[in-house]
Motif scaffolding. Structure first.
Motif, short mmCIF file in Angstrom:
data_model
loop_
_atom_site.label_atom_id
_atom_site.label_comp_id
_atom_site.label_asym_id
_atom_site.label_seq_id
_atom_site.Cartn_x
_atom_site.Cartn_y
_atom_site.Cartn_z
N ASP A 168 0.79 -1.22 0.00
CA ASP A 168 0.00 0.00 0.00
C ASP A 168 0.83 1.28 0.00
O ASP A 168 0.26 2.38 0.06
CB ASP A 168 -0.93 0.02 1.22
N ASN A 169 2.15 1.15 -0.07
CA ASN A 169 2.98 2.36 -0.07
C ASN A 169 2.69 3.26 -1.26
O ASN A 169 2.80 4.48 -1.17
CB ASN A 169 4.46 2.01 -0.04
N ILE A 170 2.34 2.64 -2.40
CA ILE A 170 1.89 3.40 -3.58
C ILE A 170 0.49 2.92 -3.92
O ILE A 170 0.25 1.72 -4.05
CB ILE A 170 2.83 3.22 -4.78
N LEU A 171 -0.43 3.87 -4.06
CA LEU A 171 -1.83 3.52 -4.29
C LEU A 171 -2.33 4.09 -5.62
O LEU A 171 -2.25 5.29 -5.87
CB LEU A 171 -2.69 4.08 -3.14
N LEU A 172 -2.81 3.20 -6.47
CA LEU A 172 -3.47 3.58 -7.73
C LEU A 172 -4.33 2.43 -8.20
O LEU A 172 -3.99 1.26 -7.95
CB LEU A 172 -2.46 3.98 -8.81
N ASP A 201 -3.74 -9.14 -4.55
CA ASP A 201 -4.62 -10.31 -4.69
C ASP A 201 -4.40 -11.28 -3.54
O ASP A 201 -5.36 -11.80 -2.96
CB ASP A 201 -4.35 -11.00 -6.02
N GLU A 202 -3.15 -11.54 -3.21
CA GLU A 202 -2.84 -12.50 -2.14
C GLU A 202 -3.34 -12.04 -0.78
O GLU A 202 -3.63 -12.86 0.10
CB GLU A 202 -1.33 -12.75 -2.08
N SER A 203 -3.46 -10.73 -0.59
CA SER A 203 -3.92 -10.21 0.69
C SER A 203 -5.44 -9.97 0.72
O SER A 203 -5.99 -9.53 1.73
CB SER A 203 -3.21 -8.90 1.00
N GLY A 204 -6.10 -10.24 -0.42
CA GLY A 204 -7.54 -10.01 -0.50
C GLY A 204 -7.87 -8.52 -0.49
O GLY A 204 -8.95 -8.11 -0.04
N SER A 205 -6.98 -7.72 -1.02
CA SER A 205 -7.12 -6.27 -1.02
C SER A 205 -8.34 -5.81 -1.81
O SER A 205 -8.66 -6.36 -2.86
CB SER A 205 -5.85 -5.64 -1.62
N GLY A 206 -8.99 -4.75 -1.32
CA GLY A 206 -10.13 -4.18 -2.02
C GLY A 206 -9.72 -3.31 -3.19
O GLY A 206 -10.58 -2.81 -3.93
N LEU A 207 -8.43 -3.12 -3.39
CA LEU A 207 -7.95 -2.26 -4.47
C LEU A 207 -8.26 -2.83 -5.85
O LEU A 207 -8.37 -2.09 -6.83
CB LEU A 207 -6.44 -2.03 -4.32
N LEU A 208 -8.43 -4.14 -5.94
CA LEU A 208 -8.62 -4.78 -7.24
C LEU A 208 -10.08 -4.92 -7.65
O LEU A 208 -10.39 -5.47 -8.70
CB LEU A 208 -7.96 -6.16 -7.24
N ASN A 209 -10.99 -4.41 -6.82
CA ASN A 209 -12.42 -4.46 -7.11
C ASN A 209 -12.92 -3.05 -7.43
O ASN A 209 -12.83 -2.16 -6.59
CB ASN A 209 -13.17 -5.02 -5.90
N PRO A 210 -13.44 -2.83 -8.65
CA PRO A 210 -13.91 -1.49 -9.03
C PRO A 210 -14.93 -0.89 -8.06
O PRO A 210 -15.04 0.32 -7.96
CB PRO A 210 -14.53 -1.71 -10.41
N LYS A 211 -15.68 -1.74 -7.36
CA LYS A 211 -16.69 -1.25 -6.43
C LYS A 211 -16.08 -0.75 -5.11
O LYS A 211 -16.72 0.00 -4.38
CB LYS A 211 -17.71 -2.36 -6.13
N THR A 212 -14.88 -1.20 -4.81
CA THR A 212 -14.28 -0.86 -3.51
C THR A 212 -12.92 -0.18 -3.60
O THR A 212 -12.41 0.32 -2.60
CB THR A 212 -14.12 -2.13 -2.66
N SER A 213 -12.33 -0.14 -4.79
CA SER A 213 -10.94 0.30 -4.91
C SER A 213 -10.71 1.74 -4.45
O SER A 213 -9.74 2.03 -3.76
CB SER A 213 -10.43 0.12 -6.34
N TYR A 214 -11.60 2.65 -4.83
CA TYR A 214 -11.38 4.06 -4.48
C TYR A 214 -11.56 4.29 -2.98
O TYR A 214 -10.85 5.11 -2.38
CB TYR A 214 -12.28 4.97 -5.31
N LYS A 264 -8.99 5.16 2.27
CA LYS A 264 -8.81 4.66 3.64
C LYS A 264 -7.33 4.45 3.96
O LYS A 264 -6.84 4.83 5.04
CB LYS A 264 -9.57 3.35 3.81
N ASN A 265 -6.60 3.88 3.03
CA ASN A 265 -5.20 3.54 3.29
C ASN A 265 -4.23 4.69 3.05
O ASN A 265 -3.04 4.55 3.30
CB ASN A 265 -4.80 2.31 2.48
N PHE A 266 -4.76 5.82 2.57
CA PHE A 266 -3.92 7.00 2.45
C PHE A 266 -4.02 7.86 3.72
O PHE A 266 -3.30 8.84 3.88
CB PHE A 266 -4.31 7.83 1.22
N SER A 267 -4.92 7.48 4.62
CA SER A 267 -5.07 8.20 5.88
C SER A 267 -3.78 8.09 6.70
O SER A 267 -3.06 7.07 6.62
CB SER A 267 -6.22 7.63 6.70
N THR A 268 -3.52 9.09 7.49
CA THR A 268 -2.34 9.07 8.36
C THR A 268 -2.46 7.89 9.34
O THR A 268 -3.55 7.59 9.82
CB THR A 268 -2.23 10.40 9.13
N GLU A 269 -1.32 7.26 9.58
CA GLU A 269 -1.18 6.06 10.42
C GLU A 269 -1.52 4.78 9.67
O GLU A 269 -1.51 3.70 10.24
CB GLU A 269 -1.99 6.18 11.71
N LYS A 270 -1.83 4.91 8.38
CA LYS A 270 -1.96 3.73 7.52
C LYS A 270 -0.65 3.59 6.74
O LYS A 270 0.33 4.28 7.01
CB LYS A 270 -3.15 3.89 6.58
#
Length: 453
Positions: A186-190, A247-260, A265-271
């Motif tokens: 999650d260090n780089i998010l897109l 994918d291995e972590s079950g991240s929501g980044l790969l689902n168009p419904k949840t990615s944004y 959420k993960n760009f918040s401070t302390e993430k």
């Protein structure tokens, strides 16, 4: 005799005075007629995103004050949704007379005869600020010496960096941030499945998704994996590995419904989010980002501050234009009013107000103007880095067939979520099959058109 001469002299002076007076009356009447002719009339409509409406209302109020016989209606609809309306039926009452459109949609709008020609060069000379009009955004809407739009704003991707998260993740912001050497996924998010964002990575690797050269369509993704050059193969491998970790972590980044939501959420401070790759528009739609900026936790950098195998990420020299619906092309009064509306919306004198409401940066306004304005420090930083990133970006292909690239990229990357490729070569086959089919189809269509001619 002298008295007679005096009488004649007085008569002559009197006649001259009458003539002069009559001429002055005619001049005044002419001025009145000219003023009357310049009074704009007619009724037109323009579409606007919700946030843009207050700015448009100010502009329209000014125009109507000077031209009381004119009427301009605002239709609230997103800039992308209105394209669907226009493509379905430009004569539809819901279709606007004036609208904004992204430059990559120009070819499609033009070929469907949706756009009316505009005296853009004349408008540009009137407004000023353009260094080389045709070499800028205007060149993208010019066909056979006619302009079918007027440059609205320039845009490209930039890097938002959460400085507090960078510190906790031990990422040195004095150095470039390398995409392949991160501590956490999650260090780089897109949204990697969106071709528009993934272009930043593909461009860095000089990977052409679709090219038209010598009358023939080609794509680097139509080349077999084993035949890719080293640099392109490395970049694709990095894209696949980014997907694999999520994918291995079950991240929501790969689902168009949840990615944004996941990115926010993960760009918040302390993430873990350190870099968010997005455009200047993100600050008005991403509450997490705007809150972190207001707290002083975010710095903005050019996109090139992030690298992949030491090559700077690079996006497109992108932008938008304002167009006029061709249905009013022959309606003299309505078209004059539409041109006036465009002139006022993009008037450099309104640049700061335009940015405050729309986030749009004018091509014909220098950074100095924004810097010396009452915009916030954060806004100025965003504008500066957009301009810097834009200068480093690549020219985007604008032929209409390029529109097909986005869906193919998205479908191929999202297919990985189901087939679960174990290697990058296996994953590459999905893209290779899709792009090979696209190339074959496009070249066949082009050849058939040539035969018909």
């Amino acid at each position: 005799m002298k008295k007679q001469n005096k009488v004649l002299a007085f008569l002559l002076i009197f006649i001259l005075c009458l003539t002069a007076c009559s001429k002055s009356v005619k001049i005044d009447e002419t001025k009145k007629e000219v003023k009357k002719d310049n009074n704009l009339k007619g009724t037109i409509s323009i579409t606007a995103d919700k946030n843009w409406i207050p700015y448009y209302e100010k502009i329209i109020k000014k125009i109507i004050k000077e031209n009381p016989d004119a009427k301009i209606n605002i239709k609230e609809i997103s800039a992308f949704e209105v394209l669907n309306v226009l493509n379905t039926d430009m004569l539809n009452p819901d279709a606007p007379d004036v609208f904004a459109f992204p430059l990559d949609k120009f070819s499609s709008l033009y070929t469907k005869n949706i756009l009316a020609p505009i005296p853009s060069e004349k408008i540009a000379n009137k407004l000023g600020g353009f260094e080389n009009f045709d070499k800028g955004l205007a060149g993208n809407v010019k066909i056979n010496n006619e302009y079918y739009g007027f440059p609205f704003n320039l845009e490209t991707l930039i890097s938002y960096v959460n400085t507090k998260n960078a510190k906790s993740e031990k990422i040195d912001l004095n150095k470039k941030i390398e995409f392949t050497k991160l501590n956490d996924k999650d260090n780089i998010l897109l949204p990697i499945y969106e071709g528009w964002y993934a272009a930043a990575l593909n461009n860095a690797g000089n990977i052409n998704l679709l090219n038209l050269d010598g009358g023939k369509f080609t794509s680097d993704y139509a080349i077999e994996y084993k035949n890719l050059d080293k640099n392109k193969k490395q970049v694709f491998d990095a894209i696949f590995n980014y997907w694999k970790k999520h994918d291995e972590s079950g991240s929501g980044l790969l689902n168009p419904k949840t990615s944004y939501k996941y990115i926010s959420k993960n760009f918040s401070t302390e993430k873990k989010g350190v870099v968010m790759i997005d455009g200047p528009w993100a600050t008005s739609i991403n509450k997490t980002l705007s809150n972190e900026i207001n707290k002083g936790n975010v710095n903005v950098y050019p996109l090139s501050n992030t690298t992949i195998f030491n090559k700077p990420l690079s996006h497109w020299k992108s932008g938008w234009a304002l167009g006029i619906n061709s249905r009013i092309e022959d309606k003299k009064e309505e078209k004059k009013l539409a041109i006036k509306l465009i002139e006022e919306i993009i008037n450099p004198k309104n640049a700061i107000e335009l940015y405050k409401y729309t986030g749009k940066i004018l091509e014909n306004v220098s950074y100095k103007t924004y810097e010396e304005s009452d915009l916030t420090k954060n806004d100025k930083e965003i504008i500066k880095n957009v301009i810097d990133s834009y200068s480093e970006s690549k020219q985007k292909p604008l032929f209409k067939e390029y529109d097909e690239v986005w869906e193919i990229w998205k479908t191929s990357i999202l297919s990985w979520n189901s087939i679960k490729p174990k290697t990058s070569e296996e994953a590459y086959k999905e893209l290779n099959n899709s792009f090979s089919s696209l190339i074959k189809k496009l070249n066949t269509e082009r050849m058939n058109k040539f035969k018909l001619k």
